[in-house]
Scaffold this motif. Sequence first.
Motif, PDB file in Angstrom:
ATOM      1  N   SER A 188       0.804  -1.332   0.123  1.00 23.10           N
ATOM      2  CA  SER A 188       0.094  -0.257  -0.081  1.00 23.10           C
ATOM      3  C   SER A 188       0.907   1.394   0.182  1.00 23.10           C
ATOM      4  O   SER A 188       1.603   1.369   0.924  1.00 23.10           O
ATOM      5  CB  SER A 188      -0.929   0.171   1.176  1.00 23.10           C
ATOM      6  N   GLY A 189       0.897   1.887  -1.105  1.00 24.96           N
ATOM      7  CA  GLY A 189       1.542   3.235  -1.061  1.00 24.96           C
ATOM      8  C   GLY A 189       3.033   2.780  -1.686  1.00 24.96           C
ATOM      9  O   GLY A 189       3.406   1.714  -2.005  1.00 24.96           O
ATOM     10  N   PRO A 190       3.979   4.002  -1.674  1.00 22.10           N
ATOM     11  CA  PRO A 190       5.143   3.969  -2.363  1.00 22.10           C
ATOM     12  C   PRO A 190       6.083   2.930  -1.210  1.00 22.10           C
ATOM     13  O   PRO A 190       5.817   2.933  -0.123  1.00 22.10           O
ATOM     14  CB  PRO A 190       5.626   5.016  -2.440  1.00 22.10           C
ATOM     15  N   PRO A 191       7.252   2.249  -1.958  1.00 21.33           N
ATOM     16  CA  PRO A 191       7.992   1.732  -0.814  1.00 21.33           C
ATOM     17  C   PRO A 191       8.736   2.637   0.003  1.00 21.33           C
ATOM     18  O   PRO A 191       9.006   3.844  -0.381  1.00 21.33           O
ATOM     19  CB  PRO A 191       9.142   0.657  -1.831  1.00 21.33           C
ATOM     20  N   PRO A 192       9.402   2.043   1.025  1.00 24.28           N
ATOM     21  CA  PRO A 192      10.130   3.148   2.094  1.00 24.28           C
ATOM     22  C   PRO A 192      11.411   3.770   1.339  1.00 24.28           C
ATOM     23  O   PRO A 192      11.914   4.569   2.167  1.00 24.28           O
ATOM     24  CB  PRO A 192      10.386   2.379   3.149  1.00 24.28           C
ATOM     25  N   VAL A 193      12.055   3.110   0.348  1.00 22.61           N
ATOM     26  CA  VAL A 193      13.038   3.552  -0.197  1.00 22.61           C
ATOM     27  C   VAL A 193      13.144   3.556  -1.834  1.00 22.61           C
ATOM     28  O   VAL A 193      12.380   2.598  -2.385  1.00 22.61           O
ATOM     29  CB  VAL A 193      14.137   2.670   0.354  1.00 22.61           C
ATOM     30  N   SER A 194      13.561   4.347  -2.446  1.00 19.75           N
ATOM     31  CA  SER A 194      13.400   4.408  -3.932  1.00 19.75           C
ATOM     32  C   SER A 194      14.456   3.461  -4.773  1.00 19.75           C
ATOM     33  O   SER A 194      15.591   3.463  -4.049  1.00 19.75           O
ATOM     34  CB  SER A 194      13.729   5.975  -4.424  1.00 19.75           C
ATOM     35  N   ALA A 195      14.162   3.362  -5.903  1.00 21.05           N
ATOM     36  CA  ALA A 195      15.154   2.560  -6.735  1.00 21.05           C
ATOM     37  C   ALA A 195      16.490   3.204  -6.839  1.00 21.05           C
ATOM     38  O   ALA A 195      17.620   3.026  -6.886  1.00 21.05           O
ATOM     39  CB  ALA A 195      14.622   2.129  -8.163  1.00 21.05           C
TER      40      ALA A 195
END
Length: 497
Positions: free
Chosen positions: A355-362
């Motif tokens: 749910s929602g964006p992951p805690p860390v970006s690629a």
Amino acid sequence: MSDVAPAAVFGTLLPGFVGTTLPSWLETRLREGLAGVCLFGENIVDPAQTRALTDAIRAANPCAIIAIDEEGGDVTRLHAATGAPFPGNAVLGRLDDLELTGAVGAAVAGELAAAGVNLNFAPDVDVNSNPDNPVIGVRSFGADARLVARHSAAWIAAHEAAGVAVSAKHFPGHGDTAQDSHLALPVVEASRAELDERELPPFAASIAAGARTIMSSHIVVPALDGPKTPATFSRAVLDDLLRSSLGFAGVVVSDALDMAGASGEVGIPRAAALALEAGCDLLCIGTRNTDEQLALIEAAVRAAVARDELPASRIEEAAARVAALGAQLAATVPGGAELPGDSDADAASGDGWSSGPPPVSAERIRTAFEVKPGAAPAAGATLVTIETTANIAVGHSPWGVAAAGGAVVEVREEDAAGVLASLTAGDGGLAPLVLIGKDNHRHAWVRELIDEARATRPGTIAIDMGWPAPDRAYADVATFGASRIVGAALIDWLERP
């Protein structure tokens, strides 16, 4: 003749099962007091089905423990069909941001709470001191005990705060092994001083951070209890060291008893009795268990009691600890969390779980990569995924570039020569390759493939998405993980090195 009530025995057992709905035999056992169940990837289809399954388990036993292996990286069960949207421990250790590590732990717990799962067999707090370790590797936060300790504590504190219990594993430390305990009985030849300095600090930190359970390992540590006894069967390890020395008062969980390191020589029923006698409270039985197997375990445990090999009080103590944990968890999970899949963000997450964006970006994950100076993909290079045998803990989950939706050519040992010969450039010459594997240095055929490709295809580079060799000989790029989001970060690097 001594005896123990069957309900007490079943109050310590945590089987797996076949299927995506609750079998009638398992429902009956749960109503009779079975401690709970362990879910695996094969039991999971999507969020709605999983929540219906866990609701059915809880309807049969409101205090059932519902466990899973969701490490937040390469080892995933909720995301077994797609690969996990989290970076995994080794990447988190390299980023060395405790707030981020805590955010990942909390996010994993949030997904589990929504699924109705209340015990996570994670995190792996082993110190991966052996780069040839076939089963830990990128599941570890790193090779430095202090770093592993602080990240283990951050992950655990955040995960436990979300109401889902953790199980720090694999006590007293599986990081310095060269064998997989699923397949053999590894030996850690470390002195007691080395254990105190390296293996044990992460477990002490895990206890201090509030880990409600700790998982034993099927390894032999001669410095603790002679040359033959697996830690899961060792009172010196579980009672004297874990409880008395480290002060752990929670539930001790056995690693799966169907593993060769536990039951390879004695069978699962006898392994169950030995684990209980040593101090395990909750016995993880395995994957595709049956009612008949549970009956055999009950009989073996009660027979051990009758022979005065196993005190009935030990089983009653274990069942009481498990019941207390189950009652605690019944109050927090499910905690009214919304099922994933109800928002646009969920629909875009890939598999309906997150749910929602992951805690860390690629993009940030890229900064954890180790790239040799000058390493870059050649123009027109073909991406080739090297498929080796996955260790049993990871299983057959999509990984790397393919999990992130990238186009790759797959190559296996039996077809390597033919597949590579077919990869030609526009002029008919040999095209450069980007060879993407895991733990490249541990597989002779992979080393040979990389050597040949480098020699015959100028511009070829090798990428290791596992734990690379210390000399990095077969890793022009090392990503330290292969989950879906790490695959996305690698695609980003390949496009913009």
